[in-house]
Design an enzyme around this catalytic site. Structure first.
Site, short mmCIF file in Angstrom:
data_model
loop_
_atom_site.label_atom_id
_atom_site.label_comp_id
_atom_site.label_asym_id
_atom_site.label_seq_id
_atom_site.Cartn_x
_atom_site.Cartn_y
_atom_site.Cartn_z
N ASP A 9 0.78 -1.25 0.00
CA ASP A 9 0.00 0.00 0.00
C ASP A 9 0.82 1.30 0.00
O ASP A 9 0.48 2.24 0.74
CB ASP A 9 -0.96 0.03 1.21
CG ASP A 9 -2.00 -1.08 1.16
OD1 ASP A 9 -1.95 -1.92 0.26
OD2 ASP A 9 -2.87 -1.12 2.06
N LYS A 87 -6.79 -5.32 -3.12
CA LYS A 87 -7.50 -5.83 -1.93
C LYS A 87 -8.46 -4.77 -1.40
O LYS A 87 -8.30 -3.58 -1.70
CB LYS A 87 -6.49 -6.25 -0.86
CG LYS A 87 -5.61 -5.10 -0.41
CD LYS A 87 -4.55 -5.57 0.53
CE LYS A 87 -3.75 -4.42 1.08
NZ LYS A 87 -4.53 -3.37 1.74
N CYS A 128 -2.11 -2.83 7.55
CA CYS A 128 -1.96 -3.76 6.42
C CYS A 128 -0.63 -4.51 6.42
O CYS A 128 -0.57 -5.66 5.99
CB CYS A 128 -2.19 -3.02 5.10
SG CYS A 128 -3.92 -2.52 4.96
#
Ligand code: VGL
Length: 180
Positions: A9, A87, A128
């Site tokens: 990310d 995701k 994450c």
């Protein structure tokens, strides 16, 4: 077996100027770019939410699919990325872990590529990165978390540190980029 870098990310919304900005978001990018040369395969995740996701009841709106905020940080060397993983793509899907990917089956991809070790870097340590590293450990990968190539949201003070302890206790190996 091969080594993969799992870049979590590193997107505009998690970096300075973004809607869920992490102060050190830009600082880790050059370290991540250097690590790309030390592995066999580079995998990068993107938080990729639909507008109106129920995840936004808990967080500011961020990383909406196909918007500027969900693009990679422009300093990230995206030419070296072999596989992008999306995701959080469902309406009720927070998608904290790379293993929640919906565009591919990440375990199948890792198996096809003969990957045995995962070096986890990116954002954010307490969400994450944590969820991805814990899942990787659980699935039996040698899981390394590169401590100078991650950064935490720290919504509550100490969350990043707590996440590191948890990853360590679960069997992740914590190391610095110079040790990779
Ligand atoms: C993340 C908070 C909310 C992350 C995603 O990428 O770690 N953090 N959504």
């Amino acid at each position: 077996m091969k080594k993969a870098l799992l870049v979590v990310d590193v997107q505009n919304d998690f970096c300075p100027g973004g809607s869920l900005a992490i102060k050190e978001g830009n600082d880790i990018v050059p370290i991540i770019n250097d690590l790309m040369d030390k592995v066999d395969v580079v995998i990068a995740t993107k938080d990729w939410h639909p507008e109106g996701s129920t995840h936004f009841e808990n967080w500011p709106v961020h990383c909406v699919a196909d918007k500027k905020g969900s693009e990679f940080n422009p300093q990230l060397n995206d030419k070296k990325i072999d596989q992008i993983v999306l995701k959080g793509t469902g309406h009720d899907d927070p998608g904290y872990s790379a293993f929640d990917a919906t565009n591919i089956s990440l375990p199948d991809y890792l198996k096809q590529q003969d990957i045995g070790s995962l070096y986890v870097v990116g954002l954010a340590t307490d969400y994450c990165v944590r969820a991805s590293a814990l899942d990787a450990c659980k699935l039996g990968f040698h899981t390394y978390v590169v401590t100078d190539a991650i950064a935490a949201v720290n919504a509550k003070e100490g969350d990043g540190k707590k996440a590191l302890d948890e990853m360590y206790k679960a069997g992740c190996i914590l190391l610095e980029s110079k040790e990779v």
